[in-house]
Design an enzyme around this catalytic site. Sequence first.
Site, mmCIF file in Angstrom:
data_model
loop_
_atom_site.group_PDB
_atom_site.id
_atom_site.type_symbol
_atom_site.label_atom_id
_atom_site.label_comp_id
_atom_site.label_asym_id
_atom_site.label_seq_id
_atom_site.Cartn_x
_atom_site.Cartn_y
_atom_site.Cartn_z
ATOM 1 N N SER A 105 -64.720 -12.303 73.859
ATOM 2 C CA SER A 105 -63.830 -11.646 74.808
ATOM 3 C C SER A 105 -64.564 -10.473 75.446
ATOM 4 O O SER A 105 -65.569 -9.985 74.906
ATOM 5 C CB SER A 105 -62.578 -11.137 74.084
ATOM 6 O OG SER A 105 -61.816 -10.265 74.883
ATOM 7 N N TYR A 155 -58.546 -6.941 66.947
ATOM 8 C CA TYR A 155 -58.968 -7.947 67.927
ATOM 9 C C TYR A 155 -60.384 -7.643 68.416
ATOM 10 O O TYR A 155 -61.237 -8.540 68.473
ATOM 11 C CB TYR A 155 -57.996 -7.970 69.096
ATOM 12 C CG TYR A 155 -58.293 -9.043 70.124
ATOM 13 C CD1 TYR A 155 -57.946 -10.362 69.883
ATOM 14 C CD2 TYR A 155 -58.911 -8.734 71.322
ATOM 15 C CE1 TYR A 155 -58.209 -11.357 70.817
ATOM 16 C CE2 TYR A 155 -59.191 -9.708 72.259
ATOM 17 C CZ TYR A 155 -58.839 -11.020 72.014
ATOM 18 O OH TYR A 155 -59.116 -12.003 72.943
#
Length: 270
Positions: A162, A175
């Site tokens: 990401s 995350y």
Amino acid sequence: MATSTRKPVALVTGGGSGIGRATAVRFAELGYSCVVADIDEQSAKETLSMLQTPGIAVQVDVTMTTSVEAMVTAAVQRFGRIDCAFNGAGILGASARIVESPEDAFDRVMDVNVKGVWLCLKYEIAQMLQQEPVVSDPARWADKPDVCRFRGVRGSIVNASSHAGVNPFLYHSPYCASKWAVLGLTQTAAIEYAKDGIRVNAVCPYVTATPMLTLLKEQSPPDIQHMLDATGHPLGRHAAPEEVAEAVCWLCSDACPFTTGEHLKISGGL
């Protein structure tokens, strides 16, 4: 070593929605047979119905060894090998600053996003090591015997990291940590298996128009909502899942035989 005269086979985890679904659809458009895997078997079946080529839907929990091993076994039993894999399964986790974050939430995100990728790599690579290298176009590369396409490849894997794996993202420390870890796994796997004809890369998308974006908007505090607003992006919009899928399929293809251990940002200038 063999010349490829059959449909290549792609395995996609997280294939029931978002980037995973778009990637499975794009693989099929390119002529791949597809294994669509998701923890939600019904959503995987829905994706399968969108494909233009043969495929199977598999229920998988990427945090469980037996489930991941069974997924790979199902793929090989149906299609004989796995040429490409996109490890796209992942979760966002709760939105909170570190002090307010519950420990079990951290564990869950790391379990899915990191252990899940590690387990998929483990069993995908184990299968690829057993496969005969495939030469895509030997005549084209006959005068370049050291080029990867001529030498043949056993498989190519792309992991979902990401933009948060290369930059901090407020209120989502688990995350971020998980997506940084995916890059470490990617680079390590790439150098461990480069000489075996297996390439491993990662994609790092910025905010993409998927169900995860909807969840992110719902749970994020007001002071970071502007970061999720498409009008503040240099391109004035979010990425489409199909745009990330194109990058995944390119990295998996033999168009970039010297590319391994890399991460490709898909962030529209950010």
